[in-house]
Write an enzyme that holds these catalytic residues in place. Structure first.
Site, PDB file in Angstrom:
ATOM      1  CE1 TYR A  12      -6.909 -29.443 -32.488  1.00  0.00           C
ATOM      2  CE2 TYR A  12      -4.547 -29.899 -32.421  1.00  0.00           C
ATOM      3  CZ  TYR A  12      -5.606 -29.138 -32.875  1.00  0.00           C
ATOM      4  OH  TYR A  12      -5.371 -28.077 -33.697  1.00  0.00           O
TER       5      TYR A  12
ATOM      6  CG  ASP B  21      -9.561 -41.771 -26.880  1.00  0.00           C
ATOM      7  OD1 ASP B  21      -9.358 -40.978 -27.810  1.00  0.00           O
ATOM      8  OD2 ASP B  21      -9.021 -41.643 -25.745  1.00  0.00           O
TER       9      ASP B  21
ATOM     10  N   GLY C 233      -8.018 -37.667 -24.071  1.00  0.00           N
ATOM     11  CA  GLY C 233      -9.153 -37.309 -24.931  1.00  0.00           C
ATOM     12  C   GLY C 233     -10.389 -36.968 -24.107  1.00  0.00           C
TER      13      GLY C 233
ATOM     14  CB  ALA D 287      -4.440 -44.020 -29.586  1.00  0.00           C
TER      15      ALA D 287
ATOM     16  CB  SER E 240       1.802 -36.299 -29.000  1.00  0.00           C
ATOM     17  OG  SER E 240       0.824 -35.512 -28.369  1.00  0.00           O
TER      18      SER E 240
ATOM     19  CB  THR F 271       5.837 -36.385 -35.100  1.00  0.00           C
ATOM     20  OG1 THR F 271       6.355 -35.140 -34.646  1.00  0.00           O
ATOM     21  CG2 THR F 271       6.816 -37.455 -34.645  1.00  0.00           C
TER      22      THR F 271
ATOM     23  CE1 TYR G  91       4.967 -38.082 -30.283  1.00  0.00           C
ATOM     24  CE2 TYR G  91       6.181 -36.180 -31.084  1.00  0.00           C
ATOM     25  CZ  TYR G  91       5.078 -37.005 -31.141  1.00  0.00           C
ATOM     26  OH  TYR G  91       4.089 -36.751 -32.054  1.00  0.00           O
TER      27      TYR G  91
ATOM     28  CE  LYS H 203       3.486 -40.661 -32.565  1.00  0.00           C
ATOM     29  NZ  LYS H 203       2.147 -41.076 -32.972  1.00  0.00           N
TER      30      LYS H 203
ATOM     31  CG  PHE I 144       6.149 -29.946 -40.051  1.00  0.00           C
ATOM     32  CD1 PHE I 144       6.045 -31.107 -40.825  1.00  0.00           C
ATOM     33  CD2 PHE I 144       7.400 -29.374 -39.906  1.00  0.00           C
ATOM     34  CE1 PHE I 144       7.165 -31.677 -41.430  1.00  0.00           C
ATOM     35  CE2 PHE I 144       8.521 -29.934 -40.516  1.00  0.00           C
ATOM     36  CZ  PHE I 144       8.406 -31.082 -41.277  1.00  0.00           C
TER      37      PHE I 144
HETATM   38  N1  UFG Z   1       6.635 -22.471 -26.769  1.00  0.00           N
HETATM   39  C1  UFG Z   1       6.849 -21.358 -25.971  1.00  0.00           C
HETATM   40  N2  UFG Z   1       6.038 -21.198 -24.883  1.00  0.00           N
HETATM   41  C2  UFG Z   1       5.068 -22.088 -24.531  1.00  0.00           C
HETATM   42  C3  UFG Z   1       4.862 -23.211 -25.353  1.00  0.00           C
HETATM   43  C4  UFG Z   1       5.672 -23.376 -26.466  1.00  0.00           C
HETATM   44  O1  UFG Z   1       7.733 -20.545 -26.230  1.00  0.00           O
HETATM   45  O2  UFG Z   1       4.399 -21.878 -23.504  1.00  0.00           O
HETATM   46  C5  UFG Z   1       7.466 -22.637 -27.967  1.00  0.00           C
HETATM   47  C6  UFG Z   1       8.255 -23.931 -27.982  1.00  0.00           C
HETATM   48  O3  UFG Z   1       9.487 -23.761 -27.345  1.00  0.00           O
HETATM   49  C7  UFG Z   1       8.353 -24.212 -29.481  1.00  0.00           C
HETATM   50  C8  UFG Z   1       7.072 -23.620 -30.066  1.00  0.00           C
HETATM   51  O4  UFG Z   1       6.587 -22.708 -29.083  1.00  0.00           O
HETATM   52  O5  UFG Z   1       9.433 -23.515 -30.012  1.00  0.00           O
HETATM   53  C9  UFG Z   1       5.997 -24.649 -30.328  1.00  0.00           C
HETATM   54  O6  UFG Z   1       5.833 -25.448 -29.163  1.00  0.00           O
HETATM   55  P1  UFG Z   1       4.643 -26.470 -28.971  1.00  0.00           P
HETATM   56  O7  UFG Z   1       4.770 -27.020 -27.573  1.00  0.00           O
HETATM   57  O8  UFG Z   1       3.351 -25.836 -29.331  1.00  0.00           O
HETATM   58  O9  UFG Z   1       4.926 -27.603 -30.051  1.00  0.00           O
HETATM   59  P2  UFG Z   1       6.269 -28.443 -30.333  1.00  0.00           P
HETATM   60  O10 UFG Z   1       6.952 -27.807 -31.506  1.00  0.00           O
HETATM   61  O11 UFG Z   1       7.078 -28.661 -29.110  1.00  0.00           O
HETATM   62  O12 UFG Z   1       5.676 -29.866 -30.713  1.00  0.00           O
HETATM   63  C10 UFG Z   1       4.552 -30.056 -31.551  1.00  0.00           C
HETATM   64  C11 UFG Z   1       3.842 -31.332 -31.105  1.00  0.00           C
HETATM   65  C12 UFG Z   1       4.753 -32.520 -31.316  1.00  0.00           C
HETATM   66  C13 UFG Z   1       5.264 -32.522 -32.746  1.00  0.00           C
HETATM   67  C14 UFG Z   1       5.888 -31.199 -33.128  1.00  0.00           C
HETATM   68  C15 UFG Z   1       6.234 -31.207 -34.597  1.00  0.00           C
HETATM   69  O13 UFG Z   1       3.490 -31.263 -29.717  1.00  0.00           O
HETATM   70  O14 UFG Z   1       4.008 -33.697 -31.050  1.00  0.00           O
HETATM   71  O15 UFG Z   1       4.965 -30.148 -32.886  1.00  0.00           O
HETATM   72  O16 UFG Z   1       6.864 -30.033 -34.985  1.00  0.00           O
HETATM   73  F1  UFG Z   1       6.191 -33.480 -32.878  1.00  0.00           F
END
Ligand code: UFG
Length: 337
Positions: free
Chosen positions: A14, A34, A39, A77, A80, A120, A144, A148, A172
């Site tokens: 991505y 990759d 990917g 790579a 995450s 991250t 994770y 990092k 973020f």
């Molecule tokens: N969430 C939901 N429903 C879903 C998916 C996510 O409520 O179906 C919530 C999660 O609980 C979280 C927020 O939406 O509160 C964001 O979740 P994401 O899965 O989109 O992202 P994360 O915050 O878990 O993690 C992402 C990246 C990580 C990175 C992080 C940094 O995947 O690699 O952001 O903040 F470390």
């Protein structure tokens, strides 16, 4: 003498694929490495050289350095997904730590000059203070985040003794897509909030699960700082140019300094797409901090970077990509019949 190249590991992923496209716009011709585990080669244009290989296979990495003269690397790579790392820590340490050490080992032997590492916000864990500055305490709450952070320390030790500059950019919540809609966030197994919300809007999913509504936030759902992928690419480019001019690099946050709750994201997506997006409250997800918001003052002061895209732009560009991917999938299904 072979012309020096920039290597993009994870360039078919991505963020990596957006970086490749951004560098091409700037007139550079990156080489991509990759393993295509997460990917997609179709996120790259035909003129980009893709070397399929795995960081855990030293011979694969050697092949890259034998074929090209590489003097800078952007290393995307990695595995995450926070929840996946809690379930399979060893996979994360193997891929993110061992794989990166293998890469650095060959890079050092080949006199690499600059290395930009995808770090991250997960290195902070549950922060003591919001917005989060780079010198906040580092207490990752998942393998994770720890994988990092380990690499940040390793890079600091290695760069000092082997004379290359490095930057660790702590992203973020990376989100959004290239405005032309050709590339965007694509995962075989999607776990991220915005793409899942948009899949619900388009009808591929019945509803979006909200993981917990009992967090100490204004509406009980988690707050995150969403940062557009093209803003992330711009930061990499600025940092690279600065390091090429002698800047030592360092550790920098990449965020918007604005937080949105899960419910606010769903509401914004409903407005932008004009679709109803059904949701349901579910259990909390393991390892989710309540609130993450970046302070990006350090990278702003150092290199003049600031985000250009706001939440609306993030959702609009991601929606544009979702619509195009949906169209492609419908056409493919018709062809298969
Ligand atoms: N969430 C939901 N429903 C879903 C998916 C996510 O409520 O179906 C919530 C999660 O609980 C979280 C927020 O939406 O509160 C964001 O979740 P994401 O899965 O989109 O992202 P994360 O915050 O878990 O993690 C992402 C990246 C990580 C990175 C992080 C940094 O995947 O690699 O952001 O903040 F470390």
């Amino acid at each position: 003498m072979k012309k020096k190249k920039i290597l993009i590991t994870g360039g078919a992923g991505y963020i990596g694929s957006h970086m490749v496209s951004y560098l091409k716009e700037k007139g550079m011709q990156p080489v991509v490495f990759d393993n295509l585990s997460t990917g997609f080669s179709d996120l790259l244009t035909d003129d980009i050289e893709l070397i399929e290989g795995d960081l855990q296979n030293i011979n694969d990495i050697k092949r890259v350095f034998e074929k090209y003269s590489i003097d800078k690397i952007m290393h995307f790579a990695a595995s995450s997904i926070v929840s996946e790392s809690v379930a399979n820590p060893l996979d994360y340490y193997r891929n993110n730590v061992l794989g990166c050490i293998n890469l650095l080992n060959e890079a050092i032997k080949n006199s690499i000059k600059h290395f930009i590492f995808s770090s991250t916000a997960a290195v902070y864990g549950e922060p003591e203070k919001i917005p989060i500055k780079e010198d906040s305490h580092l207490m990752p709450s998942s393998p994770y985040g720890r994988s990092k952070l380990m690499m940040e320390y390793i890079l600091s030790d290695l760069s000092r003794i082997h004379g290359f500059s490095y930057a660790a950019l702590r992203y973020f919540n990376a989100s959004g897509a290239e405005p032309n809609g050709i590339i965007g966030e694509k995962h075989a197994k999607e776990t991220h909030l915005i793409p899942l919300i948009l899949k619900t809007a388009i009808g591929d999913l019945e509803k979006i699960s909200i993981y917990g509504n009992d967090y100490p936030t204004m509406d009980g759902t988690c707050i995150r700082d969403y940062i557009h992928v093209v803003d992330i690419c711009e930061a990499h480019y600025l940092v690279l140019k600065a390091m090429e001019s002698g800047d030592p690099g360092g550790v920098f946050n990449l965020g918007n300094n604005k937080g949105y709750s899960v419910k606010e994201i769903i509401d914004a997506a409903q407005k932008i797409t004009g679709k109803e997006i059904p949701s349901e409250i579910c259990e909390r997800r393991l390892g989710d901090p309540a609130k993450l918001i970046a302070d990006y003052e350090k990278i702003n002061r150092s290199f003049g970077w600031k985000p250009k895209y706001n939440l609306e732009n993030i959702i609009e560009t991601a929606w544009n990509f979702t619509l195009k991917e949906h169209e492609k999938n419908v056409l493919n299904r018709k062809k298969e019949k």
